[in-house]
Design an enzyme around this catalytic site. Structure first.
Site, PDB file in Angstrom:
ATOM      1  N   HIS A  63      -1.804  -7.592   2.640  1.00  0.00           N
ATOM      2  CA  HIS A  63      -2.829  -6.838   3.364  1.00  0.00           C
ATOM      3  C   HIS A  63      -3.404  -5.770   2.432  1.00  0.00           C
ATOM      4  O   HIS A  63      -2.659  -5.071   1.729  1.00  0.00           O
ATOM      5  CB  HIS A  63      -2.221  -6.099   4.560  1.00  0.00           C
TER       6      HIS A  63
ATOM      7  N   CYS B 134       2.405  -3.860  10.505  1.00  0.00           N
ATOM      8  CA  CYS B 134       2.368  -4.079   9.046  1.00  0.00           C
ATOM      9  C   CYS B 134       1.359  -3.174   8.329  1.00  0.00           C
ATOM     10  O   CYS B 134       1.679  -2.562   7.294  1.00  0.00           O
ATOM     11  CB  CYS B 134       2.056  -5.544   8.760  1.00  0.00           C
TER      12      CYS B 134
END
Ligand code: A2P
Length: 341
Positions: free
Chosen positions: A243, A130
């Site tokens: 994130h 990710c």
């Protein structure tokens, strides 16, 4: 007439699996049928698929008969065991785990960066880590313009990246602390509520974590350039979705912050969100629930000749996982790279 593919989502009850199902619906992915697969624990339960509900089936070696495309997000060991069964059954696998990412026979793909690598797939395609996905979406256009020599990245990663259990652990710890109770932890080695953990995944012999080395190695493979030097520090923070990354790059050619903004404004999948005077910059609360990767705080690194600093944020469950996997599937379909029977 070409038939629509039969699609299976493996890990359909998990945080990423559910988002994969939503993404297939949201993007109108053509399908003849969608099967929801998970462990025996969830067999018989229902998951939402648009306005419908799918009954979850237990994943077995026979689950892939008649399936053309399987999106896996059920952990590395499940992928190692079942992806080869799926390929044997004639299915193309897009795998979200780290099991196959560095296999030289498996393309590691971010559609905005290296879609052409899909042409040499042999049945399995790996969806990158990710944090790596959102970073390379931004770095690729800058690399094309000025050739990146070195990347220094520090991450601030949401708990959803660990899965549904970690989301529940953070919720529980916040509740426990507000009720004057001792917080309990089972997913993370330390308390995550109101804390930062400079450890994601296990430590390796070189004292980096596995997550940090994924960023180093996967960046080179996706960008198709082994000469880019990358160093990473990955940190888990008490954020549910999104994130964040502080990224410093050193380039061969000089590139100003203004030039970088112009280049990135035209880059697919990237949204420049950069107006410090108006307090506009990327944050998890901005990127959560969005498809784009947000970049801001773009400024020149005054400590070196040719360098830039920037802050990059994306929804780790969407672009960092489910969306990227479905985008890969879309390219496979467009380029006739599925073996639809
Ligand atoms: P289950 O819900 O039946 O355990 P997350 O990353 O959010 O924790 O989700 C993990 C997903 O992977 C879930 O759908 C989970 O199913 C699935 N899963 C985990 N282990 C297996 C397994 N051995 N076989 C099939 N699915 C699995």
């Amino acid at each position: 007439m070409k038939k629509n593919p039969v699609v299976a989502v493996v890990g359909a009850t998990g945080a990423v699996g559910r988002e994969m199902l939503d993404t297939l619906v949201r993007r109108n992915f053509p399908h003849a049928e969608v099967r929801a697969l998970a462990s025996s624990r969830s067999a018989g339960t229902k998951v939402e698929f648009g306005s419908k509900k799918l009954t979850v089936q237990e994943l077995t070696e026979d689950s892939f008969n008649g399936v053309d495309l399987a999106l896996f997000s059920a952990g590395g060991s499940t992928s190692e065991k079942f992806a080869p069964c799926a390929v044997k059954a004639g299915c193309v696998v897009v795998d979200n785990s780290s099991a196959w990412r560095m296999d030289p026979n498996v393309p590691l793909v971010v559609p905005e960066v290296n879609p052409d690598d899909l042409s040499w797939h042999k049945g399995i395609i790996a969806n990158p880590n990710c944090s790596t996905i959102q970073m390379v979406v931004v770095l690729k256009p800058l690399h094309d313009a000025a050739r990146i020599k070195r990347v220094v990245v520090s991450t601030y990663q949401a708990v959803s990246g660990t899965g549904q259990k970690a989301i529940v652990e953070l919720e529980n710890q916040v509740r426990q602390l507000f009720n004057g109770q001792e917080p309990t932890n089972s997913v993370y080695p330390h308390r995550i509520a109101f804390n930062c953990l400079p450890q994601i995944d296990v430590f390796l012999d070189n004292e980096y974590t596995k997550e940090e080395m994924k960023m180093v190695l996967e960046t080179k493979k996706i960008m198709g350039d082994d000469s880019i030097r990358v160093t990473a520090t990955t940190v888990r923070v008490p954020v549910f979705y999104g994130h964040s990354e502080s990224v410093n790059i050193e380039t061969e050619k000089k590139i100003t912050a203004r030039e970088a903004r112009v280049i990135l404004a035209q880059a697919p999948g990237v949204r420049v969100f950069d107006n410090p005077g108006e307090k506009i910059y990327p944050m998890p609360i901005v990127a959560a629930g969005e498809d784009d990767t947000f970049v801001g705080r773009i400024r020149e690194d005054e400590s070196i000749e040719n360098g830039l600093n920037m802050f990059i944020v994306a929804d780790n469950i969407r672009k960092g996982a489910a969306l990227n996997a479905v985008q890969i599937a879309e390219v496979l379909l467009e380029r006739n790279l599925l073996r639809v029977s």
